[in-house]
Every structure is written in C-alpha cells, then in structure tokens.
Design a protein around this motif. Structure first.
Motif, mmCIF file in Angstrom:
data_model
loop_
_atom_site.group_PDB
_atom_site.id
_atom_site.type_symbol
_atom_site.label_atom_id
_atom_site.label_comp_id
_atom_site.label_asym_id
_atom_site.label_seq_id
_atom_site.Cartn_x
_atom_site.Cartn_y
_atom_site.Cartn_z
ATOM 1 N N ASN A 174 10.938 25.057 -0.444
ATOM 2 C CA ASN A 174 11.771 24.427 0.480
ATOM 3 C C ASN A 174 11.225 23.676 1.781
ATOM 4 O O ASN A 174 11.343 24.063 2.883
ATOM 5 C CB ASN A 174 12.886 25.456 1.086
ATOM 6 N N ALA A 175 9.938 22.884 1.400
ATOM 7 C CA ALA A 175 8.759 22.660 2.505
ATOM 8 C C ALA A 175 8.895 21.234 2.546
ATOM 9 O O ALA A 175 9.247 20.403 1.573
ATOM 10 C CB ALA A 175 7.689 23.243 2.118
ATOM 11 N N ILE A 176 8.552 20.638 3.855
ATOM 12 C CA ILE A 176 8.333 19.336 4.020
ATOM 13 C C ILE A 176 6.673 19.562 4.611
ATOM 14 O O ILE A 176 6.341 20.206 5.538
ATOM 15 C CB ILE A 176 8.975 18.920 5.432
ATOM 16 N N GLY A 177 5.933 18.549 3.997
ATOM 17 C CA GLY A 177 4.501 18.497 3.997
ATOM 18 C C GLY A 177 4.101 17.212 4.415
ATOM 19 O O GLY A 177 4.671 16.288 4.295
ATOM 20 N N TYR A 178 2.903 17.360 5.321
ATOM 21 C CA TYR A 178 2.207 16.005 5.628
ATOM 22 C C TYR A 178 0.894 16.166 5.422
ATOM 23 O O TYR A 178 0.236 17.162 5.855
ATOM 24 C CB TYR A 178 2.560 15.379 7.022
ATOM 25 N N LEU A 179 0.220 15.103 5.002
ATOM 26 C CA LEU A 179 -1.417 15.089 4.792
ATOM 27 C C LEU A 179 -1.881 13.903 5.120
ATOM 28 O O LEU A 179 -1.366 12.945 4.477
ATOM 29 C CB LEU A 179 -1.767 15.652 3.492
ATOM 30 N N GLY A 180 -2.758 13.652 6.069
ATOM 31 C CA GLY A 180 -3.396 12.628 6.148
ATOM 32 C C GLY A 180 -4.782 12.570 6.179
ATOM 33 O O GLY A 180 -5.267 13.161 7.063
ATOM 34 N N GLN A 181 -5.585 11.253 5.881
ATOM 35 C CA GLN A 181 -6.889 11.160 5.717
ATOM 36 C C GLN A 181 -7.529 9.890 6.496
ATOM 37 O O GLN A 181 -7.155 9.043 6.194
ATOM 38 C CB GLN A 181 -7.506 11.275 4.466
ATOM 39 N N GLY A 220 1.029 -1.160 0.186
ATOM 40 C CA GLY A 220 -0.076 -0.070 -0.063
ATOM 41 C C GLY A 220 0.797 1.325 -0.080
ATOM 42 O O GLY A 220 0.291 2.417 0.333
ATOM 43 N N ASN A 221 2.127 1.221 -0.038
ATOM 44 C CA ASN A 221 3.088 2.399 -0.040
ATOM 45 C C ASN A 221 3.458 2.711 -1.600
ATOM 46 O O ASN A 221 3.531 1.852 -2.498
ATOM 47 C CB ASN A 221 4.175 2.090 0.649
ATOM 48 N N ASN A 224 8.177 18.489 -6.400
ATOM 49 C CA ASN A 224 8.064 17.722 -5.312
ATOM 50 C C ASN A 224 8.402 16.398 -5.548
ATOM 51 O O ASN A 224 8.028 15.720 -6.325
ATOM 52 C CB ASN A 224 7.032 18.349 -4.311
ATOM 53 N N VAL A 225 8.906 15.805 -4.390
ATOM 54 C CA VAL A 225 8.873 14.345 -4.405
ATOM 55 C C VAL A 225 8.383 13.751 -3.275
ATOM 56 O O VAL A 225 8.537 14.444 -2.033
ATOM 57 C CB VAL A 225 10.306 13.893 -4.963
ATOM 58 N N GLY A 226 7.899 12.358 -2.933
ATOM 59 C CA GLY A 226 7.352 12.098 -1.749
ATOM 60 C C GLY A 226 6.854 10.593 -1.683
ATOM 61 O O GLY A 226 7.090 9.853 -2.358
ATOM 62 N N LEU A 227 6.571 10.226 -0.456
ATOM 63 C CA LEU A 227 6.136 8.947 -0.100
ATOM 64 C C LEU A 227 4.830 8.832 0.497
ATOM 65 O O LEU A 227 4.149 9.850 1.291
ATOM 66 C CB LEU A 227 7.027 8.305 0.989
ATOM 67 N N SER A 228 3.678 7.994 -0.055
ATOM 68 C CA SER A 228 2.448 8.053 0.450
ATOM 69 C C SER A 228 2.232 6.328 1.067
ATOM 70 O O SER A 228 2.761 5.444 0.546
ATOM 71 C CB SER A 228 1.661 8.293 -0.586
ATOM 72 N N GLY A 229 1.249 6.586 2.185
ATOM 73 C CA GLY A 229 0.849 5.046 2.416
ATOM 74 C C GLY A 229 -0.205 5.089 3.043
ATOM 75 O O GLY A 229 -1.139 6.270 3.377
ATOM 76 N N THR A 230 -0.342 3.944 4.275
ATOM 77 C CA THR A 230 -1.815 4.170 5.122
ATOM 78 C C THR A 230 -1.769 5.214 5.939
ATOM 79 O O THR A 230 -2.843 5.736 6.448
ATOM 80 C CB THR A 230 -1.636 2.812 5.872
ATOM 81 N N TYR A 231 -0.796 5.703 6.578
ATOM 82 C CA TYR A 231 -0.702 6.676 7.525
ATOM 83 C C TYR A 231 -0.422 7.984 6.753
ATOM 84 O O TYR A 231 -0.263 8.983 7.814
ATOM 85 C CB TYR A 231 0.558 6.489 8.412
#
Length: 357
Positions: free
Chosen positions: A150-157, A70-71, A100-107
C-alpha cells in the motif's frame, strides 16, 4: 464490409502484439544442499534451504510503455518461491516481492503498490553478501524483506546523487507471522497511524566510491505480530554505509541502528565490513564480517566466505561457508531459517547452483 471488419481485426491484433512486445519474463532459480551443526534442540541438519540460496528464487513480469518526451509508464509483478518445494515465499503471496505500477521521467520515478523500500536499496552496493543463506538476515530478518504494501514511492537520480522515499498506508497485509508477513495491513478507519510506514534515502555514487544513508519508521497495529501490537509502538532503523571500488573488486562497510519502542524498549547495533575480489572474470570471492550487539541481551559475530564460478552468463555455481559466534545469551543461527542452541557457536555450509533467465 467484411474487408473493413477484417482490416479492423488485424489492426487490433497488431496493436495488441506491439503493446505486449515490451513485457519481459525474468527470474532466478537458485538452490543447493546445506549443512549446519548444533541445531536446536540438538544434532546437525543436512538438507535443502527453503528461504534462499545465494539469492532468493523468483520470477516476474515487467513492462513499460513510452509516453513520449522521455516519460514512461511501467509495471512490475514479481513472485518469490521456494525451489525445493515449489511453495510461495514472502508470506504466501502470489506476487509477494513486488506488485506495482508507476510513471518515470526526467525528474524521477513514482511507484504505486507493493515495492522495495529504501532500507533495501541503501544496502545494495555496500553489502557484498546480500540476501544469501549466510548473511545479516540472521540478525535482522527484515533486511532482505524490506518491502512495503500500500505504498507510494519516489526515486530520483541527479548527477550521482540519489534521493528517494516511500510512504505506506498499511505496510504488510500478509500474516499471521514470518519474516515477510507481519499481519499489519493498516488502513483502519479512525486510526490513521495503524501500520503506517515511511522510509527515506540519500546516496551518492561516483566512479570509485559511494556513500548512502536511510531512515525507516514502521508502526504497529492491533493484531499484528509482536512486538508491534499497537499503533503507538514503532520500529525504527537508521542505516549508513559506503563502498570503494578498485580494479579487481570492491570493499563495503556499514552500520545499522535499530530501536523498537514497544512494551519493552530494545536497541541494537549491527556493523559489517566485507569485500569482493575477482580472481578472473568468471571466478570471484566474497568475504564479510558482521558484529551484532543487542543492548542488555547479548551479542554475536558472523563470519562468511563465498566463492562463485560463472559457467555462463546465466548459470553460476557457488559455495558458501558461515560461522556464527553466539554470546552466552544469544541463539542466532548461521543459516537463514535455521536454529541453534543458546550460547552455541555454529558452522554452516552450502553448495548450490543458480540460473537466471
């Protein structure tokens, strides 16, 4: 040996093709002809807008790779441009809307690089007009440009609840001026506060209604655009909004409080109420009223009406009409990027076409 090399080459080519198969090219091309009166220093203007139509024109590349369980890994590169001239918007950057670049998953999702921050996401459902030619951008040009370098972002649902935030080490490296270029790149040795920014979001979305709130604090830096010319100065926005859906449309309402703590402190409030109604699946009407009050410096009210007709799944024609009622001390234009004389009311209209790909 030749067969082995050939097999290896074909395997490499095939692997590359598979890796690229999840990369998508997408975009919006949107423009038309606009009119507004009482342009400063006088007269009327007829022409093509450079900043936005119903939506800002853009193109981008996005892709993802399934990491299993799921990642996913992903990237986004998005350019904003002016359709009438072909020039770059967003401070003249190649990928001024996103890089930007990133990682997504369950959390949730972790994003690194230039990205939309929570002040943009919080308005997505309640503001029915959005970043259009006649919109709340006339009161606050940051709202349709709420992105952070120059940002670190988090988004969770999680079961209807969304939580998110961004932290920027230097919020805006482009300059020297403009609504999306404020010359505050930060990351200054010996001054950890220069051009830092953080935003936070908490929202709930249900089947019929939703509510959201955000908080945004940006700091200034030496050489940055006025008034944030020092890291001791801050620009803070608190946004609360909500919406209700019904069978043929939606109603939205919101409040934005802004405080600028600089050499001269200022405080403003922006309240909006709007709605969308679908007369038929391809034909919709939007209307919104926004009231702006800048403490001790006047006020203004913007009335906007818009009609959209979808010729297909990709192509829409539209017309937008706005009317700005300026107070005696204000000179806020009805159209994004426009001008108006102080204390003058202004009417604006635009007919445009938008194509998505």
């Amino acid at each position: 040996m030749r067969k082995q090399w050939s097999a290896a080459l074909l395997a490499a080519i095939g692997g590359t093709a598979a890796a690229q198969s999840n990369v998508t090219l997408y975009g919006i091309v949107d423009t038309g002809v606009q009119y507004y009166n009482h342009a400063a220093p006088g007269g009327s203007l007829v022409g093509m807008p450079t900043l936005t139509g119903e939506l800002p024109s853009r193109f981008g590349l996005k892709g993802n790779e399934d990491l299993g369980g799921g990642n996913k890994a992903f990237f986004v590169l998005e350019n904003g441009f002016a359709t009438p001239t072909g020039g770059f918007n967003n401070g003249g950057r190649i990928f001024g809307r996103a890089a930007n670049v990133g990682l997504s998953g369950t959390y949730g999702t972790l994003t690194l690089g230039r990205q939309m921050n929570m002040s943009m996401l919080v308005l997505n459902n309640a503001d029915v007009i959005g970043p259009s030619i006649h919109s709340m951008a006339s009161f606050d040009s940051y709202l349709p440009n709420a992105r952070s370098d120059n940002a670190i972002g988090y988004l969770g649902q999680f079961a209807g609840v969304t939580i998110g935030g961004t932290y920027s080490f230097g919020r805006d490296a482009a300059g020297p001026a403009g609504p999306s270029a404020t010359n505050c790149g930060g990351e200054v040795p010996g001054n950890a506060l220069a051009c830092r920014q953080y935003t936070a979001l908490l929202a709930y979305d249900g089947a019929r209604f939703g509510v959201a709130g955000s908080y945004d604090v940006m700091r200034g830096g030496a050489g940055a655009s006025s008034p944030l010319i020092s890291s001791a100065y801050t620009d803070t926005r608190t946004i609360l909004d909500g919406y209700v859906k019904f069978n043929a449309g939606k109603l939205g309402i919101g409040w934005i409080r802004r405080n600028v703590s600089a050499a001269d402190h200022s405080q403003s409030d922006l309240v909006f109420v709007g709605g969308t109604y679908y007369l038929r699946p391809a034909f919709s009407l939007d209307a919104q009223v926004s009231r702006y009050v800048l403490r001790n410096h006047g006020s203004a009210t913007l009335l906007v009406g818009r009609a959209n007709y979808a010729l297909s799944k990709r192509t829409t024609v539209y017309t937008s009409v706005g009317y700005m009622l300026n107070g005696a001390q204000t000179n806020l234009p009805v159209a994004a990027g426009g001008t108006v004389g102080t204390g003058l009311n202004q009417v604006g209209a635009m007919v445009g076409v938008q194509h998505r790909f």
